[in-house]
Write a protein that holds these residues in place. Structure first.
Motif, PDB file in Angstrom:
ATOM      1  N   MET A 139       0.807  -1.209   0.000  1.00 14.25           N
ATOM      2  CA  MET A 139       0.000   0.000   0.000  1.00 14.25           C
ATOM      3  C   MET A 139       0.842   1.262   0.000  1.00 14.25           C
ATOM      4  O   MET A 139       0.515   2.230  -0.687  1.00 14.25           O
ATOM      5  CB  MET A 139      -0.953  -0.013   1.196  1.00 14.25           C
ATOM      6  CG  MET A 139      -2.075  -1.034   1.080  1.00 14.25           C
ATOM      7  SD  MET A 139      -3.078  -0.834  -0.406  1.00 14.25           S
ATOM      8  CE  MET A 139      -3.743   0.799  -0.132  1.00 14.25           C
ATOM      9  N   ASP A 140       1.939   1.293   0.756  1.00 11.08           N
ATOM     10  CA  ASP A 140       2.764   2.514   0.770  1.00 11.08           C
ATOM     11  C   ASP A 140       3.325   2.780  -0.623  1.00 11.08           C
ATOM     12  O   ASP A 140       3.354   3.922  -1.095  1.00 11.08           O
ATOM     13  CB  ASP A 140       3.911   2.372   1.772  1.00 11.08           C
ATOM     14  CG  ASP A 140       3.409   2.409   3.216  1.00 11.08           C
ATOM     15  OD1 ASP A 140       2.177   2.487   3.399  1.00 11.08           O
ATOM     16  OD2 ASP A 140       4.234   2.357   4.146  1.00 11.08           O
ATOM     17  N   ASP A 141       3.765   1.702  -1.318  1.00  8.80           N
ATOM     18  CA  ASP A 141       4.294   1.876  -2.672  1.00  8.80           C
ATOM     19  C   ASP A 141       3.176   2.248  -3.647  1.00  8.80           C
ATOM     20  O   ASP A 141       3.377   3.036  -4.573  1.00  8.80           O
ATOM     21  CB  ASP A 141       4.975   0.587  -3.144  1.00  8.80           C
ATOM     22  CG  ASP A 141       6.193   0.246  -2.289  1.00  8.80           C
ATOM     23  OD1 ASP A 141       6.696   1.162  -1.606  1.00  8.80           O
ATOM     24  OD2 ASP A 141       6.619  -0.916  -2.303  1.00  8.80           O
ATOM     25  N   LEU A 142       1.972   1.668  -3.445  1.00 12.55           N
ATOM     26  CA  LEU A 142       0.852   1.945  -4.334  1.00 12.55           C
ATOM     27  C   LEU A 142       0.462   3.416  -4.294  1.00 12.55           C
ATOM     28  O   LEU A 142       0.123   4.011  -5.311  1.00 12.55           O
ATOM     29  CB  LEU A 142      -0.350   1.069  -3.933  1.00 12.55           C
ATOM     30  CG  LEU A 142      -1.626   1.258  -4.755  1.00 12.55           C
ATOM     31  CD1 LEU A 142      -1.416   0.733  -6.163  1.00 12.55           C
ATOM     32  CD2 LEU A 142      -2.794   0.558  -4.102  1.00 12.55           C
TER      33      LEU A 142
ATOM     34  N   ASP B 298      -0.700  18.017   0.646  1.00 11.99           N
ATOM     35  CA  ASP B 298      -1.831  18.857   1.050  1.00 11.99           C
ATOM     36  C   ASP B 298      -2.855  18.095   1.864  1.00 11.99           C
ATOM     37  O   ASP B 298      -3.713  18.712   2.506  1.00 11.99           O
ATOM     38  CB  ASP B 298      -2.521  19.433  -0.200  1.00 11.99           C
ATOM     39  CG  ASP B 298      -1.674  20.507  -0.866  1.00 11.99           C
ATOM     40  OD1 ASP B 298      -0.650  20.896  -0.264  1.00 11.99           O
ATOM     41  OD2 ASP B 298      -2.036  20.964  -1.965  1.00 11.99           O
ATOM     42  N   LEU B 299      -2.821  16.766   1.843  1.00  7.04           N
ATOM     43  CA  LEU B 299      -3.829  15.965   2.534  1.00  7.04           C
ATOM     44  C   LEU B 299      -3.158  14.943   3.451  1.00  7.04           C
ATOM     45  O   LEU B 299      -2.106  14.390   3.120  1.00  7.04           O
ATOM     46  CB  LEU B 299      -4.713  15.218   1.527  1.00  7.04           C
ATOM     47  CG  LEU B 299      -5.523  16.050   0.532  1.00  7.04           C
ATOM     48  CD1 LEU B 299      -6.251  15.136  -0.433  1.00  7.04           C
ATOM     49  CD2 LEU B 299      -6.504  16.956   1.257  1.00  7.04           C
TER      50      LEU B 299
ATOM     51  N   PRO C 220       2.596   9.235   5.273  1.00  8.52           N
ATOM     52  CA  PRO C 220       3.821   9.273   6.077  1.00  8.52           C
ATOM     53  C   PRO C 220       4.063  10.643   6.713  1.00  8.52           C
ATOM     54  O   PRO C 220       4.733  10.743   7.726  1.00  8.52           O
ATOM     55  CB  PRO C 220       4.911   8.922   5.065  1.00  8.52           C
ATOM     56  CG  PRO C 220       4.327   9.259   3.733  1.00  8.52           C
ATOM     57  CD  PRO C 220       2.862   8.996   3.850  1.00  8.52           C
ATOM     58  N   ASN C 221       3.491  11.712   6.126  1.00  8.20           N
ATOM     59  CA  ASN C 221       3.703  13.048   6.665  1.00  8.20           C
ATOM     60  C   ASN C 221       2.538  13.506   7.537  1.00  8.20           C
ATOM     61  O   ASN C 221       2.397  14.697   7.813  1.00  8.20           O
ATOM     62  CB  ASN C 221       3.907  14.043   5.518  1.00  8.20           C
ATOM     63  CG  ASN C 221       2.728  14.055   4.567  1.00  8.20           C
ATOM     64  OD1 ASN C 221       1.897  13.142   4.608  1.00  8.20           O
ATOM     65  ND2 ASN C 221       2.642  15.071   3.721  1.00  8.20           N
ATOM     66  N   ALA C 222       1.665  12.572   7.913  1.00 11.40           N
ATOM     67  CA  ALA C 222       0.503  12.953   8.719  1.00 11.40           C
ATOM     68  C   ALA C 222       0.955  13.485  10.077  1.00 11.40           C
ATOM     69  O   ALA C 222       1.821  12.927  10.733  1.00 11.40           O
ATOM     70  CB  ALA C 222      -0.427  11.753   8.908  1.00 11.40           C
ATOM     71  N   SER C 223       0.364  14.619  10.458  1.00 11.16           N
ATOM     72  CA  SER C 223       0.707  15.248  11.747  1.00 11.16           C
ATOM     73  C   SER C 223      -0.482  15.163  12.682  1.00 11.16           C
ATOM     74  O   SER C 223      -1.601  14.868  12.281  1.00 11.16           O
ATOM     75  CB  SER C 223       1.121  16.708  11.516  1.00 11.16           C
ATOM     76  OG  SER C 223       0.054  17.419  10.905  1.00 11.16           O
TER      77      SER C 223
ATOM     78  N   MET D 285      -9.829  11.742   4.567  1.00 11.18           N
ATOM     79  CA  MET D 285      -8.868  12.785   4.208  1.00 11.18           C
ATOM     80  C   MET D 285      -9.075  14.002   5.087  1.00 11.18           C
ATOM     81  O   MET D 285     -10.221  14.403   5.344  1.00 11.18           O
ATOM     82  CB  MET D 285      -9.042  13.156   2.726  1.00 11.18           C
ATOM     83  CG  MET D 285      -8.705  12.029   1.767  1.00 11.18           C
ATOM     84  SD  MET D 285      -9.425  12.238   0.116  1.00 11.18           S
ATOM     85  CE  MET D 285     -11.139  11.821   0.456  1.00 11.18           C
ATOM     86  N   ARG D 286      -7.967  14.562   5.543  1.00 11.42           N
ATOM     87  CA  ARG D 286      -7.980  15.792   6.352  1.00 11.42           C
ATOM     88  C   ARG D 286      -7.004  16.779   5.747  1.00 11.42           C
ATOM     89  O   ARG D 286      -6.004  16.396   5.134  1.00 11.42           O
ATOM     90  CB  ARG D 286      -7.588  15.487   7.796  1.00 11.42           C
ATOM     91  CG  ARG D 286      -8.482  14.483   8.503  1.00 11.42           C
ATOM     92  CD  ARG D 286      -8.120  14.367   9.983  1.00 11.42           C
ATOM     93  NE  ARG D 286      -6.717  14.028  10.178  1.00 11.42           N
ATOM     94  CZ  ARG D 286      -6.235  12.797  10.145  1.00 11.42           C
ATOM     95  NH1 ARG D 286      -7.043  11.775   9.891  1.00 11.42           N
ATOM     96  NH2 ARG D 286      -4.947  12.561  10.317  1.00 11.42           N
ATOM     97  N   SER D 287      -7.302  18.052   5.927  1.00  6.40           N
ATOM     98  CA  SER D 287      -6.380  19.081   5.432  1.00  6.40           C
ATOM     99  C   SER D 287      -5.109  19.042   6.264  1.00  6.40           C
ATOM    100  O   SER D 287      -5.142  18.968   7.492  1.00  6.40           O
ATOM    101  CB  SER D 287      -7.035  20.459   5.508  1.00  6.40           C
ATOM    102  OG  SER D 287      -7.439  20.750   6.841  1.00  6.40           O
ATOM    103  N   SER D 288      -3.972  19.068   5.581  1.00  3.44           N
ATOM    104  CA  SER D 288      -2.688  19.018   6.269  1.00  3.44           C
ATOM    105  C   SER D 288      -2.276  20.412   6.727  1.00  3.44           C
ATOM    106  O   SER D 288      -2.857  21.434   6.315  1.00  3.44           O
ATOM    107  CB  SER D 288      -1.623  18.445   5.337  1.00  3.44           C
ATOM    108  OG  SER D 288      -1.375  19.352   4.282  1.00  3.44           O
TER     109      SER D 288
END
Length: 749
Positions: A242-245, A256-257, A277-280, A303-306
């Protein structure tokens, strides 16, 4: 008593009161403008977020649909059988370049059904193919076995999957059964791929899923569930990490998401397939969710706004509005306070300023309206780009040409209007132009390819003008669709090419016809002379045996001459034929050993015969002779080593200049030899023309085949290219009568 002026109470504070009132009014107006600007910025953020979420959901669904098509292509390649050479599967994988063009697809493989009673035989057969350690895993006994028998790329972590029985695992088995019973692609639930290092090696194991497409036995019915279960021989499948997909989806706006993908309804980590991976951990201002159905299985996308997207919120404009409004209010208050004692003058000044501002505003608005009307009604697409390469203006013509509305297009990178291979060069060239203003495309129209929203490449004529923007340069461009003009040019070029080819074909046909008439006449007279010589030699043999050896040599030469005359008459279409109703597939079966001996021990013969081949009315002896000649030619073209494919087929011909409309049986002989250039193909049917060394051929084989096919009511065609082999196809008319038709009259001798 002298008159005196009595001041009004508080009149000394009037200028201050007026100044405060003006400041209060401007402050209220500034607050209203600031609120409007803030709402506009929030709305733009919401629109950007909505666009990004829609685009992400569409991109995920499109990528999975593309991968499903990859599996369908692989199933078509198998043609209803999983018994495939490993090298052929590797070539197919390399041809598709799946490792470069399809991120996230860990491999492309085949899962083969192995009967319980044939387990040992299957493992032994695989070991004989060069896999001495091959074994179906897990090894416990069960009613149904499957095994991964083909997987590409065949190396690295994919070797862990080789021989694995996916049907033994419940999640995978459920998807395989769903694909088998429906005949459609089926996606599994969340799994950890066999390729992942479960021992804690380097790299975090990723969540995965597998997509299966059933392969049914060729020629077997698969219309019902029972028929599909009886016809199943295996599956083509693709595992996904999934990460590669998800890598690369979203492009430049991938940050942005913050995205989570769950298998079905979200249920914590147990259903989690992917997390950005960049989710905060910040509290998002905007959120949305959607579902897609890849392979018939629901994925929930949250989905959430980053923080990066929210940081793009335009806070500068509201701040400028507030500062400007308060500054103007303060200035106006000071002016009112200074001029309050001169009320009339102050009023006149205010009226003049108001009138001037209104006139200036109206003039600017009218000019903008005029320009907007001109651009909106322009027949060409108009696009303006700032110094950063972002679209700032977009007219109705651009929306019609590219498929994006103005709201969707403004703010996009202008490079997205070009095909992918040209974008990097455009960005580099535009960056240099934005700094210096120099560009070879300025002024004169330039032809290039642009890309619309659907990914369609459109030929266009672009006229670019320089647009100063601050310290750099932007650009304006008028884009004209020249598809119709290009199509007209292409049609004219095709017409001219068709005329040239028709003239060349007519010249070749006239040349062959002239050679055929000359050859037929010479061969006819030569044959009559040979008959006279043969008859006299035979009479001498009966009366005088003293010169027997020499007379026999003369008879042998006469027989060779008669054979040569027969071949020349075949080319001239004057040989006597004895047509019979022939099943070409049965004739090939009878000739099998003869053809194999003619081909040699190092040639592999492959026959492809449809189950319902039509009969034809031809001379079987002449057809055998032609087929032997074509096989020998194919052998010589491959230097005695390679593969010859004999393909039979049924075709219906309409609108062919050389064949009458109707049904035909085709016999094709294909090799993988040296091939022929165009000049050799044009002379291939001429008598005595050959590319073989001296003494290796007479040059009459193809000319005889040409005459036989034409005399039988059909035709012969060549398809060849240097280095790509040659295919010779004979067209023979279909025979529909219950009894053989009368043979054509023999040529006179």
């Amino acid at each position: 008593m002298p008159s005196s002026r009595i001041p009004l109470p508080g009149s000394g504070h009037l200028p201050l009161l007026l100044a405060m009132l003006v400041f209060l009014v401007t402050a209220v107006a500034t607050f209203a403008a600031w609120t409007s600007a803030q709402r506009t910025a929030e709305r733009q953020l919401r629109e950007t977020f909505d666009y990004r979420t829609r685009d992400m959901v569409f991109s995920i669904g499109r990528r999975m649909a593309v991968y499903e098509q990859v599996l369908r292509g692989a199933r078509g390649f198998l043609r209803g059988s999983v018994e495939l050479d490993q090298a052929a599967w590797e070539r197919y994988y390399r041809l598709l370049r799946l490792d470069e063009a399809f991120p996230g697809m860990e491999a492309l493989g085949i899962a083969t059904i192995v009967p319980a009673g044939g387990l040992a035989a299957h493992e032994a057969a695989m070991r004989r193919q060069g896999f001495p350690e091959y074994r179906i895993r897990p090894t416990d006994a069960r009613a149904t076995y499957t095994a991964i028998t083909h997987i590409e790329p065949f190396g690295g972590r994919n070797l862990r999957a080789f021989g694995y029985d996916m049907y033994s695992e419940p999640v995978r088995r459920a998807a395989m059964e769903r694909a088998r019973d429906s005949g459609q692609a089926a996606l599994s639930g969340k799994v950890v791929l066999v390729q992942e290092d479960a021992t804690g090696g380097a790299g975090r194991p990723q969540a995965g899923a597998l997509m299966y497409l059933p392969v049914y036995r060729a020629g077997q019915l698969a219309g019902t569930v029972e028929q599909r279960r009886a016809a199943i021989v295996g599956w083509v499948y693709a595992p996904f990490r999934m990460d590669d997909l998800m890598r690369g989806l979203g492009g430049a706006h991938s940050t942005d998401l913050d995205i989570e993908i769950h298998d079905g309804e979200p249920a914590g980590d147990s259903s989690l397939l992917y997390r950005s991976p960049n989710a905060s951990g910040h509290r998002a201002r905007l959120s949305a969710s959607a579902q897609v159905l890849p392979g018939g299985r629901a994925w929930t996308i949250s989905m959430r706004s980053s923080a990066a997207l929210e940081a793009s919120l335009d806070s500068t404009r509201p701040r400028l509005v507030a500062i400007t409004g308060l500054g103007l209010g303060l200035m106006l208050s000071v002016v009112v306070w200074l001029l309050a004692s001169e009320r009339r003058r102050a009023l006149q000044l205010a009226q003049a300023m108001t009138l001037e501002l209104r006139q200036s505003h109206d003039q600017i608005a009218a000019e903008q309206k005029r320009i907007q009307v001109i651009l909106e009604n322009a027949p060409d697409a108009f696009v303006a780009v700032d110094a950063g390469g972002r679209i700032t203006d977009w007219n109705a013509g651009a929306s019609q040409l590219f498929g994006w509305s103005a709201a969707q297009a403004i703010g996009r990178d202008a490079a997205e209007l070009l095909p992918e291979p040209a974008r990097a060069a455009f960005r580099a060239a535009f960056a240099a132009y934005a700094r210096g203003g120099g560009c070879a495309m300025l002024g004169a129209p330039t032809e290039l390819r642009v890309l619309d929203r659907a990914g369609r490449r459109i030929p266009a004529e672009v006229t670019v003008a320089r647009l100063p923007v601050g310290e750099g340069f932007g650009a304006t461009a008028f884009v004209r669709d020249i598809t119709q003009r290009k199509e007209a040019e292409a049609r004219e070029q095709q017409r001219q090419q068709g005329l040239i080819e028709a003239r060349q074909a007519l010249a070749r046909a006239q040349k062959l016809e002239a050679v055929g008439k000359l050859t037929g006449g010479v061969a006819h007279d030569f044959n009559n002379i040979l008959h006279i010589i043969s008859a006299n030699v035979q009479l001498i043999l009966r009366t005088d045996a003293s010169q027997r050896k020499r007379l026999l040599s003369i008879l042998d030469a006469v027989e060779r001459g008669a054979k040569l005359a027969s071949q020349l008459l075949a080319f001239a279409r004057r040989q006597p034929l004895h047509p019979l109703e022939v099943q070409v597939d049965a004739l090939l079966e009878r000739m099998d050993s003869l053809v194999q001996r003619a081909a040699g021990d190092h040639i592999t013969l492959e026959k492809r015969v449809p189950p319902d081949l039509w009969p034809t009315l031809v001379d079987p002896n002449q057809l055998e002779h032609v087929l032997l000649n074509l096989v020998i030619n194919a052998r010589d073209a491959m230097d005695g080593n390679g593969r010859i494919v004999l393909t039979l087929g049924n075709v219906h011909v309409e609108g062919d200049a050389d064949l009458a409309p109707g049904d035909y049986v085709t016999v094709a002989v294909a090799d993988h030899g040296h091939g022929m250039p165009q000049d050799v193909m044009e002379r291939a049917f001429e008598p005595f023309f050959t590319t073989k060394p001296e003494g290796k051929g007479t040059g009459l084989g193809l000319s005889m085949a040409h005459g036989f096919a034409r005399q039988s009511g059909g035709d012969i065609r060549l398809a060849s290219a240097p280095g790509q082999g040659t295919t010779v196809t004979i067209y023979l008319p279909r025979h529909v009568a219950s009894a053989p038709a009368p043979a054509p009259a023999a040529a006179l001798h």
